[in-house]
Design an enzyme around this catalytic site. Structure first.
Site, PDB file in Angstrom:
ATOM      1  N   LYS A 172       0.795  -0.996  -0.180  1.00  0.00           N
ATOM      2  CA  LYS A 172      -0.026  -0.165  -0.109  1.00  0.00           C
ATOM      3  C   LYS A 172       0.742   1.289  -0.083  1.00  0.00           C
ATOM      4  O   LYS A 172       1.820   1.430   0.781  1.00  0.00           O
ATOM      5  CB  LYS A 172      -1.055   0.771   1.123  1.00  0.00           C
ATOM      6  CG  LYS A 172      -1.863   1.090   0.922  1.00  0.00           C
ATOM      7  CD  LYS A 172      -2.413   1.338   2.163  1.00  0.00           C
ATOM      8  CE  LYS A 172      -1.578   2.810   2.825  1.00  0.00           C
ATOM      9  NZ  LYS A 172      -1.919   4.369   2.399  1.00  0.00           N
ATOM     10  N   SER A 197       5.194   7.275  10.572  1.00  0.00           N
ATOM     11  CA  SER A 197       4.690   8.020  12.171  1.00  0.00           C
ATOM     12  C   SER A 197       4.509   7.548  13.726  1.00  0.00           C
ATOM     13  O   SER A 197       4.832   6.532  13.504  1.00  0.00           O
ATOM     14  CB  SER A 197       3.912   9.398  12.651  1.00  0.00           C
ATOM     15  OG  SER A 197       2.990   8.712  12.389  1.00  0.00           O
ATOM     16  N   GLU A 246       9.385  15.706  17.214  1.00  0.00           N
ATOM     17  CA  GLU A 246       9.771  15.242  15.463  1.00  0.00           C
ATOM     18  C   GLU A 246       8.637  16.754  14.898  1.00  0.00           C
ATOM     19  O   GLU A 246       8.005  16.508  14.734  1.00  0.00           O
ATOM     20  CB  GLU A 246       9.825  14.171  14.410  1.00  0.00           C
ATOM     21  CG  GLU A 246       9.932  13.893  12.936  1.00  0.00           C
ATOM     22  CD  GLU A 246       9.882  12.604  12.878  1.00  0.00           C
ATOM     23  OE1 GLU A 246       8.249  12.132  13.412  1.00  0.00           O
ATOM     24  OE2 GLU A 246      10.305  12.062  12.502  1.00  0.00           O
ATOM     25  N   CYS A 297      14.093  10.225   8.328  1.00  0.00           N
ATOM     26  CA  CYS A 297      13.844  10.131   9.616  1.00  0.00           C
ATOM     27  C   CYS A 297      15.365   9.871   9.950  1.00  0.00           C
ATOM     28  O   CYS A 297      16.047   9.956  11.403  1.00  0.00           O
ATOM     29  CB  CYS A 297      13.008   8.666   9.400  1.00  0.00           C
ATOM     30  SG  CYS A 297      14.343   6.965   8.682  1.00  0.00           S
TER      31      CYS A 297
END
Lengths: 152, 502
Positions: free
Chosen positions: B182, B235, B402, B291
């Protein structure tokens, strides 16, 4: 050749812009040598060899760029202060005599070699592979210049 | 300077790839927007649970034949896929820029990383080998065999639309499993093109499926009884709060990679030009949507007086701001551009809120990215320039959370221990870097810091395909990581055979 060959505001040229410039330089050089070979059939072998070498340089530089671009990005690949404008000039029409052709060809080779050395020097700080290949391309161009002494 | 041509010329409605066929979805459509130009480049369906189920059933049906296909034959499929990716290298790269906004150099880097995954996975005949030992007892031999498990779900993020699903899919398929991918609904074109190439490479129908969608599809994947494992990158709230517990509840294997807050320590002996150069790509590459990006730069005063630390901090801040100010922003297909937009205007607003919050908490604004110039006539909505915040302290939200944007927080620590304590106080543990010429400091950092990926004079500690992509604390939920030997073990069951003949 396309490209303003310098970033706006003096920012470092991107790797993409520099590599495309080099690829175009090699392609245009190879085409010019093929045109020379057609115009001076008695020196065709030498001129075709120069054309092949330019084409091979172009492929090698492009390949190296594509294969090491991740390292380049991760170590901040930048050509700070690089100005490609002095290297952008290409010989125009095929000269009328072998003497003129030789002078134009040697000037082209020296300009191309200087370009490679300039780019290599400005990228040597953080990365090994790309400058090594660029130096090899410069050496190849200098060898071309030497062999062009046989034109006359 | 040249603006490269766009591979996606006409908007189109994307379809799911199920059992070797491209099928329209019955779900509602969502626009896919080029963030630099704010033009619609296509529409992606939010597929239904039933469509996801059909993909899983197709994968399940393909599994038996595929796992019996010799590893060498599976590897050949991947080698053909790799060749096709090389052939379409430029197209694949430009698609990423068009749908995500990153610069063309960044996209080519992402393409290369993705191809490297396929190359390494193609070594599966060696990578998947088991082990054995004769005479574990007299006349008894013991074997470890690695066997594939079935159908895996792969849920990709928006920041690396081409590469991240390839951290997993080639390895899953190489080991004999089947996948349902996906892609992010924000930038799904890359994975559509990859699936087209996978099909062209001869990977059989049902082995490599793509189902577009949003939360509904993710939920269906997590709950589906025939999906044996999930690879998720996104996340931390979703990784920790949704993916990990639901995989636990349904008995699935899971790799759940979450967010990050990465620190870069600049020691007193660090080579400043090299450090600043490395920091520019680390802090601002991919517009900070990475990241592994560093976002807290800590000037460490180990062995320095207060005044010397202050002078060092000022020198670094000035050099950092000067370099960041020179970054050219615009459309990533323009070769003069060094930084693209954020993925969408909403994400930009989120980052701006972080900046405003930091200023309210006492940070100083050394470079304001909210004011910027763009190269070319572009809508500014998703763009945000490099922002540098000074005098940030560990208690500020911007130092802890973040941000996922081009924001650098400059901090000070009197000692290396104090700086490492800052890292350890943070809930994330994805990556950390140190810039120094002192081997003892470097070793201490490598040894003590509880982060998965360590950079020593490296701004982005990105593991190669043949090493695991590590991560700790809230940055990673699971046991085995993506890439490398870890992912081979993740995608296989270790079966033990103990054998005796009379």
């Amino acid at each position: 050749m396309d490209a303003e060959q310098r970033s706006p505001g003096g920012a470092p040229l991107t790797a993409s812009a520099v590599m495309r410039f080099l690829a175009e330089l090699e392609q245009a050089s190879a085409e010019w040598y093929r045109a020379l070979a057609a115009a001076f059939p008695e020196k065709s072998a030498l001129l075709q060899r120069c054309a092949s070498l330019c084409a091979r340089n172009g492929v090698q530089v492009q390949r190296t760029y594509q294969e090491t671009i991740t390292d380049a990005l991760e170590t901040n690949f930048a050509f700070e202060g690089l100005d490609l404008r002095p290297y952008g000039e290409l010989p125009g029409a095929v000269p009328g005599t072998l003497g003129e052709a030789q002078r134009a060809a040697v000037a082209l080779e020296e300009r191309a070699a200087a370009c490679y050395e300039d780019v290599a020097g400005r990228s040597a700080r953080l990365l090994a592979t790309i400058p090594r290949v660029l130096q090899r391309a410069a050496e190849a161009r200098r060898r071309n210049a030497s062999s062009l002494a046989l034109l006359q | 300077m040249a603006v490269l041509s766009e591979p996606i010329q006409e908007p189109r409605v994307l379809e799911n790839h199920i059992d070797g066929y491209w099928e329209p979805s019955e779900g509602p459509l969502r626009d896919v927007v080029n963030p630099a130009k704010l033009t619609v480049i296509g529409q992606v369906p939010l597929s239904t649970e039933a469509e996801l189920d059909r993909a899983v059933q197709a994968a399940q049906a393909a599994f038996d034949d595929w796992r019996r296909t010799p590893p060498l034959a599976r590897a050949r499929c991947l080698l053909r896929l790799r060749d096709l990716m090389e052939t379409h290298f430029e197209e694949l790269s430009r698609i990423q820029t068009q749908e995500h906004g990153k610069t063309i150099d960044e996209s080519r880097g992402e393409t290369r990383r993705g191809i490297e995954m396929v190359e390494v996975a193609a070594g599966i005949p060696s990578l998947m080998m088991g082990t054995n030992l004769e005479d574990v007892a007299a006349g008894i031999d013991e074997f470890l065999i690695r066997q594939p498990l079935g159908v895996f779900g792969i849920i990709g993020p928006y920041n690396f639309p081409f590469m991240v699903p390839l951290w997993f899919a080639p390895f899953a398929v190489a080991t004999g499993n089947c996948v349902v991918i996906k892609p992010s609904s924000e930038d799904p074109f890359s994975q559509v093109r990859v699936a087209e190439l996978a099909e062209e490479a001869g990977i059989p129908p049902g082995v490599w499926n793509v189902v577009h969608g949003g939360r509904e599809v993710v939920g269906a994947m997590l709950d589906h009884p025939d999906i044996v494992g999930i690879c998720f990158v996104g996340s931390t709230p979703v990784a920790k709060g949704v993916v990990y517990p639901r995989c636990g509840a349904t008995g699935k294997r899971v790799i759940a990679q979450g967010g990050a807050k990465n620190f870069a320590l600049v020691m007193p002996d660090a080579d400043l030009p090299h450090t600043i150069a490395a920091c520019m790509t680390s802090f601002f590459g991919n517009a900070g949507q990475r990241c592994l990006a560093n976002s807290n730069l800590v000037v460490v005063g180990e062995g320095l007086s207060e005044q010397e630390l202050d002078e060092r901090y000022q020198a670094i801040a000035e050099a950092f701001v000067a370099a960041a100010r020179g970054i050219t922003m615009g459309y990533g297909l323009d070769e003069a551009v060094q930084m693209g937009p954020l993925r969408d205007p909403g994400k930009k607003q989120g980052v701006v809120r972080h900046i405003e919050g930091a200023l309210e908490q006492g940070a100083t604004l050394l470079l304001d990215g909210r004011e910027f110039n763009l190269l070319g006539d572009l809508p500014p909505d998703a763009f945000l320039g490099p922002t540098v915040l000074g005098d940030v302290t560990p208690d500020m939200a911007v130092a802890q959370q973040e941000v996922f944007g081009p924001v650098a927080s400059l901090m000070r620590a009197r000692s290396m221990d104090e700086a490492i304590a800052m890292i350890h106080a943070n809930p994330f543990g994805n990556a950390a870097s140190i810039f120094t010429n002192n081997g003892l400091w470097a070793r201490k950092f490598r040894y003590e810091v509880r982060c998965g990926n360590i950079g020593i004079n490296i701004g982005i500690a990105a593991p190669m395909a043949f090493f695991p992509f590590s991560g700790m604390k809230d940055s990673f939920l699971g046991v085995l990581h993506g890439q490398g030997e870890d992912v081979i073990r993740f995608f296989t069951e270790s079966k033990i055979v103990i054998e005796r003949w009379f």
